[in-house]
Write an enzyme that holds these catalytic residues in place. Structure first.
Site, PDB file in Angstrom:
ATOM      1  CD1 TRP A  94      -2.382  -2.136   1.543  1.00 47.70           C
ATOM      2  CD2 TRP A  94      -3.049  -0.960  -0.235  1.00 47.70           C
ATOM      3  NE1 TRP A  94      -3.430  -2.809   0.950  1.00 47.70           N
ATOM      4  CE2 TRP A  94      -3.852  -2.116  -0.137  1.00 47.70           C
ATOM      5  CE3 TRP A  94      -3.284  -0.071  -1.297  1.00 47.70           C
ATOM      6  CZ2 TRP A  94      -4.882  -2.402  -1.049  1.00 47.70           C
ATOM      7  CZ3 TRP A  94      -4.305  -0.359  -2.202  1.00 47.70           C
ATOM      8  CH2 TRP A  94      -5.089  -1.503  -2.071  1.00 47.70           C
ATOM      9  CG  ASP A 117      -3.450   4.107   3.929  1.00 52.46           C
ATOM     10  OD1 ASP A 117      -4.532   3.899   4.525  1.00 52.46           O
ATOM     11  OD2 ASP A 117      -3.149   3.561   2.840  1.00 52.46           O
ATOM     12  CE  LYS A 130      -9.062  -2.846   2.797  1.00 52.26           C
ATOM     13  NZ  LYS A 130      -8.093  -1.860   2.389  1.00 52.26           N
TER      14      LYS A 130
HETATM   15  C1  LIG Z   1      -7.496  -1.328   1.209  1.00 46.22           C
HETATM   16  C2  LIG Z   1      -6.422  -0.333   1.416  1.00 46.22           C
HETATM   17  C3  LIG Z   1      -6.258   0.753   0.545  1.00 46.22           C
HETATM   18  C4  LIG Z   1      -7.111   0.962  -0.677  1.00 46.22           C
HETATM   19  O1  LIG Z   1      -8.389   1.282  -0.294  1.00 46.22           O
HETATM   20  P1  LIG Z   1      -9.538   1.632  -1.365  1.00 46.22           P
HETATM   21  O2  LIG Z   1     -10.623   2.088  -0.462  1.00 46.22           O
HETATM   22  O3  LIG Z   1      -9.837   0.365  -2.104  1.00 46.22           O
HETATM   23  O4  LIG Z   1      -9.020   2.694  -2.255  1.00 46.22           O
HETATM   24  C5  LIG Z   1      -5.241   1.645   0.813  1.00 46.22           C
HETATM   25  N1  LIG Z   1      -4.443   1.503   1.880  1.00 46.22           N
HETATM   26  C6  LIG Z   1      -4.572   0.471   2.741  1.00 46.22           C
HETATM   27  C7  LIG Z   1      -3.648   0.358   3.904  1.00 46.22           C
HETATM   28  C8  LIG Z   1      -5.572  -0.471   2.529  1.00 46.22           C
HETATM   29  O5  LIG Z   1      -5.716  -1.502   3.379  1.00 46.22           O
END
Ligand SMILES: *Cc1c(COP(=O)(O)O)cnc(C)c1O
Length: 360
Positions: A102, A172, A196
Site C-alpha cells: 500500500w 494511511d 476494512k
Molecule cells: C485497502 C487499502 C487501501 C485501498 O483502499 P480503497 O478504499 O480500495 O481505495 C489503501 N491503503 C490500505 C492500507 C488499505 O488496506
C-alpha cells in the site's frame, strides 16, 4: 441462516448487531417511512445521522476542534493523490516510508506531483518489519511525512508513532483505524477507507488538521480540494449516505463495547491467540518480525505449501472463509478486524491444530 467466520481483508465482516439493526430499520428509519438509502442528504433526518456519526467518531478518537472530519468517496486510493495535491503547498518534495504494497501505491501516485524521498524502506527483508525510526533519512525540505500505519497485505503495523517534529505526519490507517486508541494530535492528516474496519465500501474518512486545509494550488480540481469538503460539511455533492449510516451504527456499537481502549484489549487477545499458536508450531510460520506484527491482518504460511489449496477447502467446510493470502504474497492471511469475535479466532486455531495433526 448460517453465518461464516469471514476473514476477508476488505470489504470485511461487520458486527452482527449492526447488520440486524440496519435490517430492522431498512424499510422505515425511525418513523421516516423510508429507508436511509431513499432520503435526501439535505433533509433533517439524514443530517442528524451524519452529525451523530461525526460526533461519535470524534468522541471515540478524541478528535479536538482544530481538526476537521471529512466523509468522502474515492477510497483510500484517492487520498494517494489528494494528499500531495493539498499538502505540498509551496514545497516540492515529501518523505514516504516504504513498508509494503500500500505504501508502494501511495509513493507511485505521489511521484506524479512531487519528488518523493524514501525516508526508509523494509524492501530488503520483503516488507516483514517496520524500519526503526533511528534509520530514517528524511529530506529537510519535505512538506510532510507519509506512513502506512498498518500494511494490510504484509501484516506489519506501527506500534509507535514517529516523532517528526513540526512536519505534518500523514498516515494511511485504512486497515486499523478504530482498532485501538490513537493520539490524533500527533498527526496532520489521517485517512482510511471504511470497508476494512469501519463500515461498508464507499466511504472514506479523512481527519485533517485545520491549518492544512486551503493550501492547495488554485488549479486543483474542486473535488480534490479538502477545502471544498471542509467548508460544505462533506456535503458539496451527494455523500455516500447509506455507508455513512452503517458506519454510524458501527461507531455506536463501539461505544456500547466501551470504546477503543476496550476494543484494543480484545484485539490484543485475539491476535495473541493466533500468533502464539503460529510461534508454537513447526507446521506453519508467520514471516513478520514479532515486534511489528499487525493485530488486524495475520499472514501465515504452511511450510509445505502444496497443502494450501486443501487447507483453504477444509477451512471453508468448517465455516472459515476468505483465508487465502493476497496474490502478491501467497500463503494465507487471516484478517481479524474489530467485528471478528474471539470465538472466530478460537475456531480458526482449533481448525489449524486439527489440520496440522492430519497433515503434519
Ligand atoms: C485497502 C487499502 C487501501 C485501498 O483502499 P480503497 O478504499 O480500495 O481505495 C489503501 N491503503 C490500505 C492500507 C488499505 O488496506
Amino acid at each position: 441462516m448460517s453465518r461464516v467466520f469471514n476473514f476477508s481483508a476488505g470489504p470485511a465482516a461487520l458486527p452482527e448487531e449492526v447488520l440486524e439493526q440496519a435490517r430492522d430499520e431498512m424499510l422505515d428509519w425511525h418513523g421516516a417511512g423510508m429507508s436511509v438509502m431513499e432520503m435526501s442528504h439535505r433533509g433533517k433526518e439524514f443530517i442528524s445521522i451524519a452529525e451523530a456519526a461525526e460526533a461519535d467518531l470524534r468522541e471515540l478518537l478524541g478528535v479536538t476542534d482544530n481538526y476537521k472530519v471529512l466523509f468522502l468517496q474515492g477510497g483510500a486510493t484517492s487520498q494517494f493523490s489528494m494528499v500531495p495535491q493539498n499538502l505540498l503547498a509551496d514545497k516540492q518534495s515529501a518523505d514516504y516510508v516504504y513498508t509494503g504494497q500500500w505504501s508502494k501505491k501511495a509513493i507511485a501516485e505521489a511521484k506524479k506531483f512531487c519528488r518523493v524521498n524514501i525516508a526508509a524502506s523494509s524492501e530488503d527483508r520483503n516488507f516483514t518489519y517496520i524500519p526503526r525510526f533511528g534509520t530514517w533519512r528524511r529530506d529537510p525540505a519535505s512538506a510532510y511525512v507519509h506512513i502506512t500505519s498498518n500494511e494490510t497485505i504484509g501484516g506489519v503495523e506501527y506500534h509507535w508513532v514517529p516523532d517528526v517534529g513540526d512536519v505534518p505526519l500523514v498516515a494511511d490507517m485504512s486497515s486499523h483505524l478504530l482498532s485501538r486508541p490513537v493520539d490524533v494530535s500527533r498527526y496532520g492528516l489521517i485517512y482510511a477507507g471504511a470497508q476494512k474496519n469501519i463500515g461498508p465500501a464507499g466511504l472514506t474518512i479523512v481527519i485533517i488538521k485545520e491549518d492544512l486545509i486551503g493550501t492547495a494550488a488554485a488549479e486543483i480540481a474542486t473535488m480534490a480540494d479538502y477545502k471544498t469538503h471542509a467548508e460544505s460539511g462533506s456535503m458539496y455533492n451527494t455523500p455516500p449516505t447509506y455507508a455513512i449510516y452503517v458506519a454510524g451504527l458501527v461507531l455506536q456499537w463501539l461505544k456500547r463495547l466501551g470504546g477503543l481502549a476496550a476494543m484494543e484489549k480484545t484485539n490484543i487477545a485475539k491476535s495473541q491467540l493466533l500468533y502464539e499458536y503460529l510461534d508454537s508450531t513447526q507446521f506453519y510460520d508467520c514471516p513478520v518480525s514479532p515486534e511489528d506484527r499487525s493485530r488486524m491482518n495475520v499472514p501465515f504460511r504452511i511450510k509445505e505449501d502444496s497443502l494450501d489449496a486443501q487447507f483453504l477447502a477444509e477451512a471453508k467446510n468448517h465455516g472459515l472463509v476468505q483465508l487465502k493470502g493476497h496474490r502478491s504474497v501467497g500463503g494465507m492471511r487471516a484478517s481479524i478486524y474489530n467485528a471478528m469475535p474471539i470465538e472466530g479466532v478460537r475456531t480458526l486455531v482449533e481448525f489449524m491444530r486439527e489440520f496440522e495433526r492430519n497433515h503434519g
